[in-house]
Scaffold this active site. Structure first.
Site, PDB file in Angstrom:
ATOM      1  N   ASP A  27       0.754  -1.372   0.146  1.00 23.38           N
ATOM      2  CA  ASP A  27       0.017  -0.060   0.041  1.00 23.38           C
ATOM      3  C   ASP A  27       0.886   1.457  -0.071  1.00 23.38           C
ATOM      4  O   ASP A  27       2.061   1.561   0.443  1.00 23.38           O
ATOM      5  CB  ASP A  27      -0.988  -0.011   1.199  1.00 23.38           C
ATOM      6  CG  ASP A  27      -2.042   0.830   1.179  1.00 23.38           C
ATOM      7  OD1 ASP A  27      -2.351   1.596  -0.169  1.00 23.38           O
ATOM      8  OD2 ASP A  27      -2.763   1.136   1.945  1.00 23.38           O
ATOM      9  N   GLY A  30       0.303   5.321  -4.507  1.00 25.55           N
ATOM     10  CA  GLY A  30      -0.363   6.596  -4.913  1.00 25.55           C
ATOM     11  C   GLY A  30       0.156   7.688  -3.867  1.00 25.55           C
ATOM     12  O   GLY A  30       0.611   8.863  -4.690  1.00 25.55           O
ATOM     13  N   ARG A  31       0.261   7.598  -2.795  1.00 27.65           N
ATOM     14  CA  ARG A  31       0.581   8.652  -1.868  1.00 27.65           C
ATOM     15  C   ARG A  31       1.959   8.887  -1.948  1.00 27.65           C
ATOM     16  O   ARG A  31       2.428  10.220  -1.961  1.00 27.65           O
ATOM     17  CB  ARG A  31       0.353   8.473  -0.358  1.00 27.65           C
ATOM     18  CG  ARG A  31      -1.130   8.618  -0.045  1.00 27.65           C
ATOM     19  CD  ARG A  31      -1.535   7.950   1.388  1.00 27.65           C
ATOM     20  NE  ARG A  31      -1.773   6.618   1.283  1.00 27.65           N
ATOM     21  CZ  ARG A  31      -1.635   5.612   2.056  1.00 27.65           C
ATOM     22  NH1 ARG A  31      -1.395   5.952   3.272  1.00 27.65           N
ATOM     23  NH2 ARG A  31      -1.858   4.545   1.722  1.00 27.65           N
ATOM     24  N   ARG A  40      -0.100   8.906  -9.900  1.00 32.81           N
ATOM     25  CA  ARG A  40      -0.223   8.049  -9.189  1.00 32.81           C
ATOM     26  C   ARG A  40       0.535   6.512  -9.699  1.00 32.81           C
ATOM     27  O   ARG A  40       1.188   5.880  -9.047  1.00 32.81           O
ATOM     28  CB  ARG A  40      -1.604   7.553  -8.888  1.00 32.81           C
ATOM     29  CG  ARG A  40      -2.564   8.464  -7.916  1.00 32.81           C
ATOM     30  CD  ARG A  40      -3.785   7.998  -7.959  1.00 32.81           C
ATOM     31  NE  ARG A  40      -4.011   6.861  -7.443  1.00 32.81           N
ATOM     32  CZ  ARG A  40      -3.991   6.344  -6.285  1.00 32.81           C
ATOM     33  NH1 ARG A  40      -3.639   7.271  -5.387  1.00 32.81           N
ATOM     34  NH2 ARG A  40      -3.978   4.891  -5.743  1.00 32.81           N
ATOM     35  N   THR A  73     -10.633  -6.490  -6.074  1.00 27.80           N
ATOM     36  CA  THR A  73     -11.819  -6.422  -6.695  1.00 27.80           C
ATOM     37  C   THR A  73     -12.370  -4.881  -6.662  1.00 27.80           C
ATOM     38  O   THR A  73     -12.686  -4.519  -7.733  1.00 27.80           O
ATOM     39  CB  THR A  73     -12.873  -7.267  -5.926  1.00 27.80           C
ATOM     40  OG1 THR A  73     -12.356  -8.562  -5.851  1.00 27.80           O
ATOM     41  CG2 THR A  73     -14.155  -7.369  -6.948  1.00 27.80           C
ATOM     42  N   GLU A  74     -12.082  -4.400  -5.682  1.00 26.08           N
ATOM     43  CA  GLU A  74     -12.576  -2.860  -5.387  1.00 26.08           C
ATOM     44  C   GLU A  74     -11.659  -1.969  -6.460  1.00 26.08           C
ATOM     45  O   GLU A  74     -12.168  -0.922  -6.772  1.00 26.08           O
ATOM     46  CB  GLU A  74     -12.372  -2.538  -4.090  1.00 26.08           C
ATOM     47  CG  GLU A  74     -13.432  -2.851  -3.134  1.00 26.08           C
ATOM     48  CD  GLU A  74     -12.903  -4.457  -2.732  1.00 26.08           C
ATOM     49  OE1 GLU A  74     -11.791  -4.879  -2.902  1.00 26.08           O
ATOM     50  OE2 GLU A  74     -14.068  -5.262  -2.215  1.00 26.08           O
ATOM     51  N   ASN A  75     -10.582  -2.415  -6.712  1.00 25.72           N
ATOM     52  CA  ASN A  75      -9.455  -1.481  -7.549  1.00 25.72           C
ATOM     53  C   ASN A  75      -9.899  -1.406  -8.863  1.00 25.72           C
ATOM     54  O   ASN A  75      -9.651  -0.448  -9.532  1.00 25.72           O
ATOM     55  CB  ASN A  75      -8.172  -2.176  -7.650  1.00 25.72           C
ATOM     56  CG  ASN A  75      -7.268  -2.171  -6.304  1.00 25.72           C
ATOM     57  OD1 ASN A  75      -6.303  -2.731  -6.244  1.00 25.72           O
ATOM     58  ND2 ASN A  75      -7.735  -1.039  -5.337  1.00 25.72           N
ATOM     59  N   ARG A 195       1.539  -4.916   6.233  1.00 22.63           N
ATOM     60  CA  ARG A 195       0.992  -3.742   5.513  1.00 22.63           C
ATOM     61  C   ARG A 195       1.629  -2.622   5.349  1.00 22.63           C
ATOM     62  O   ARG A 195       1.875  -2.317   6.691  1.00 22.63           O
ATOM     63  CB  ARG A 195      -0.517  -3.584   5.857  1.00 22.63           C
ATOM     64  CG  ARG A 195      -1.313  -2.484   5.051  1.00 22.63           C
ATOM     65  CD  ARG A 195      -2.613  -2.524   5.098  1.00 22.63           C
ATOM     66  NE  ARG A 195      -3.309  -1.500   4.297  1.00 22.63           N
ATOM     67  CZ  ARG A 195      -4.383  -1.561   3.813  1.00 22.63           C
ATOM     68  NH1 ARG A 195      -5.160  -2.250   4.529  1.00 22.63           N
ATOM     69  NH2 ARG A 195      -4.963  -0.423   2.994  1.00 22.63           N
ATOM     70  N   GLU A 214       0.081 -13.174  12.602  1.00 22.01           N
ATOM     71  CA  GLU A 214       0.409 -11.891  13.190  1.00 22.01           C
ATOM     72  C   GLU A 214       0.192 -10.913  12.128  1.00 22.01           C
ATOM     73  O   GLU A 214       0.756 -11.058  11.156  1.00 22.01           O
ATOM     74  CB  GLU A 214       1.855 -12.136  13.695  1.00 22.01           C
ATOM     75  CG  GLU A 214       2.128 -13.233  14.750  1.00 22.01           C
ATOM     76  CD  GLU A 214       1.112 -12.692  16.175  1.00 22.01           C
ATOM     77  OE1 GLU A 214       1.019 -11.574  16.261  1.00 22.01           O
ATOM     78  OE2 GLU A 214       1.016 -13.988  16.638  1.00 22.01           O
TER      79      GLU A 214
HETATM   80  C1  FPP Z   1      -1.581   0.157  -3.676  1.00 28.09           C
HETATM   81  O1  FPP Z   1      -1.205   1.491  -3.629  1.00 28.09           O
HETATM   82  C2  FPP Z   1      -1.012  -0.625  -4.799  1.00 28.09           C
HETATM   83  C3  FPP Z   1      -1.759  -1.263  -5.553  1.00 28.09           C
HETATM   84  C4  FPP Z   1      -3.129  -0.947  -5.915  1.00 28.09           C
HETATM   85  C5  FPP Z   1      -1.283  -1.811  -6.711  1.00 28.09           C
HETATM   86  C6  FPP Z   1       0.209  -2.638  -6.372  1.00 28.09           C
HETATM   87  C7  FPP Z   1       0.929  -2.915  -7.607  1.00 28.09           C
HETATM   88  C8  FPP Z   1       2.265  -2.837  -7.885  1.00 28.09           C
HETATM   89  C9  FPP Z   1       3.266  -2.763  -6.650  1.00 28.09           C
HETATM   90  C10 FPP Z   1       2.872  -2.832  -9.319  1.00 28.09           C
HETATM   91  C11 FPP Z   1       3.316  -4.236  -9.830  1.00 28.09           C
HETATM   92  C12 FPP Z   1       2.741  -5.102  -9.106  1.00 28.09           C
HETATM   93  C13 FPP Z   1       3.306  -6.490  -9.489  1.00 28.09           C
HETATM   94  C14 FPP Z   1       3.001  -7.798  -8.434  1.00 28.09           C
HETATM   95  C15 FPP Z   1       4.271  -6.756 -10.619  1.00 28.09           C
HETATM   96  P1  FPP Z   1      -2.281   2.564  -3.579  1.00 28.09           P
HETATM   97  O2  FPP Z   1      -2.395   2.784  -5.244  1.00 28.09           O
HETATM   98  O3  FPP Z   1      -3.462   1.984  -3.083  1.00 28.09           O
HETATM   99  O4  FPP Z   1      -1.757   3.681  -3.034  1.00 28.09           O
HETATM  100  P2  FPP Z   1      -2.321   4.821  -1.947  1.00 28.09           P
HETATM  101  O5  FPP Z   1      -3.020   4.014  -0.682  1.00 28.09           O
HETATM  102  O6  FPP Z   1      -1.038   5.661  -1.657  1.00 28.09           O
HETATM  103  O7  FPP Z   1      -3.369   5.580  -2.917  1.00 28.09           O
END
Ligand code: FPP
Length: 253
Positions: A27, A30-31, A40, A73-75, A195, A214
């Site tokens: 996670d 984006g931030r 992002r 799924t939400e993404n 996380r 854990e």
């Molecule tokens: C969460 O950050 C991250 C994701 C939704 C995507 C994860 C994808 C990658 C790390 C890229 C490639 C992955 C692989 C396995 C090849 P966010 O966008 O929710 O961040 P935010 O909470 O700051 O908005």
């Protein structure tokens, strides 16, 4: 962990008591990008280096299962442009990284509603899974178009169909049969969930499987996460007492 220099952290891990399965919610991409005045998607692109280093770190110390939440799924409800950029990044990363997976003996696996992925993404994933199928050092599972409620509902539907067809009786359904119908069938449950980005939620991830895990939360944003952070999480996990509902006294008997 102030008493250790970061370089020494690996030495503090008890290799005889490693978690078999580590699950990660990646996670903060984006931030991290926004803090740098970027889009992002820049964060997602930089998240790939974190994935590579974490996978190599897992192999280095002998973690057998690593499961990454790559797309929920939400993404799908994110802006169209971000969704398509993420799918393209996934295809490109799989293309580029299959060689690294082979060199590290990593078997690629995917869980989720994969039918929803674009054809190209699904077929590249399939090819990479077939190519790496014989690797035995570590199983890297990508949760893609995944949510735990989707997975649990699917399992319930499959079991209901078997009962309806008369091939299973309702009384035969127990935790073992149920788990055999989850996407993670055949894998041990994760002992440790990590996380990043300071958020402290499970967000519809492996709800069944994390029953006794854990939980480890770090402020670090995913693009900055590296194997030393994985080692720190494992060292922290090893200091905890896992009781599974028992008392401390019962555990030492
Ligand atoms: C969460 O950050 C991250 C994701 C939704 C995507 C994860 C994808 C990658 C790390 C890229 C490639 C992955 C692989 C396995 C090849 P966010 O966008 O929710 O961040 P935010 O909470 O700051 O908005």
């Amino acid at each position: 962990m102030p008493q250790y220099k970061r370089m020494d952290i690996k030495e503090t891990i008890n290799m005889a008591q490693l978690p078999q399965h580590v699950a990660i919610i990646m996670d903060g991409n984006g931030r991290w990008a926004k803090e740098r005045g970027k889009l992002r998607v820049f964060g997602h692109q930089n998240g790939v280096a974190a994935v590579r280093d974490t996978v190599e770190g897992a192999v280095e110390i002998g973690i057998k299962f690593l499961t990454l939440y790559a797309f929920s799924t939400e993404n799908w409800n994110r802006p169209k442009l971000e969704v398509s950029a993420l799918m393209e990044l996934l295809v490109n990363t799989i293309n580029k990284e299959t060689k690294t997976l082979m060199e590290n003996g990593v078997k690629l696996h995917a869980i989720g509603d994969l039918g929803k992925l674009p054809d190209k993404c699904r077929s590249r994933l399939q090819e990479a899974m077939e190519k790496t199928a014989g690797n035995t050092n570590c199983t890297l599972t990508l949760a893609l178009s995944y949510s735990a409620r989707w997975e649990i509902t699917e399992a319930a539907r499959q079991l209901a169909r078997q009962v309806q067809a008369g091939t299973l009786s309702a009384d035969e359904i127990d935790e073992t049969t149920f788990a055999q119908h989850l996407a993670t069938r055949g894998m041990p449950d994760p002992e440790l969930l990590i996380r990043t980005s300071g958020e402290q939620r499970i967000s519809n991830y492996l709800l069944w499987q994390l029953a006794y895990a854990e939980l480890y939360f770090t402020e670090k944003m995913w693009p900055e996460f590296r194997r030393t952070d994985l080692f720190e999480a494992i060292a922290d996990y090893q200091k905890r007492e896992r009781r599974f509902g028992l008392t401390s006294e019962q555990l030492t008997k």
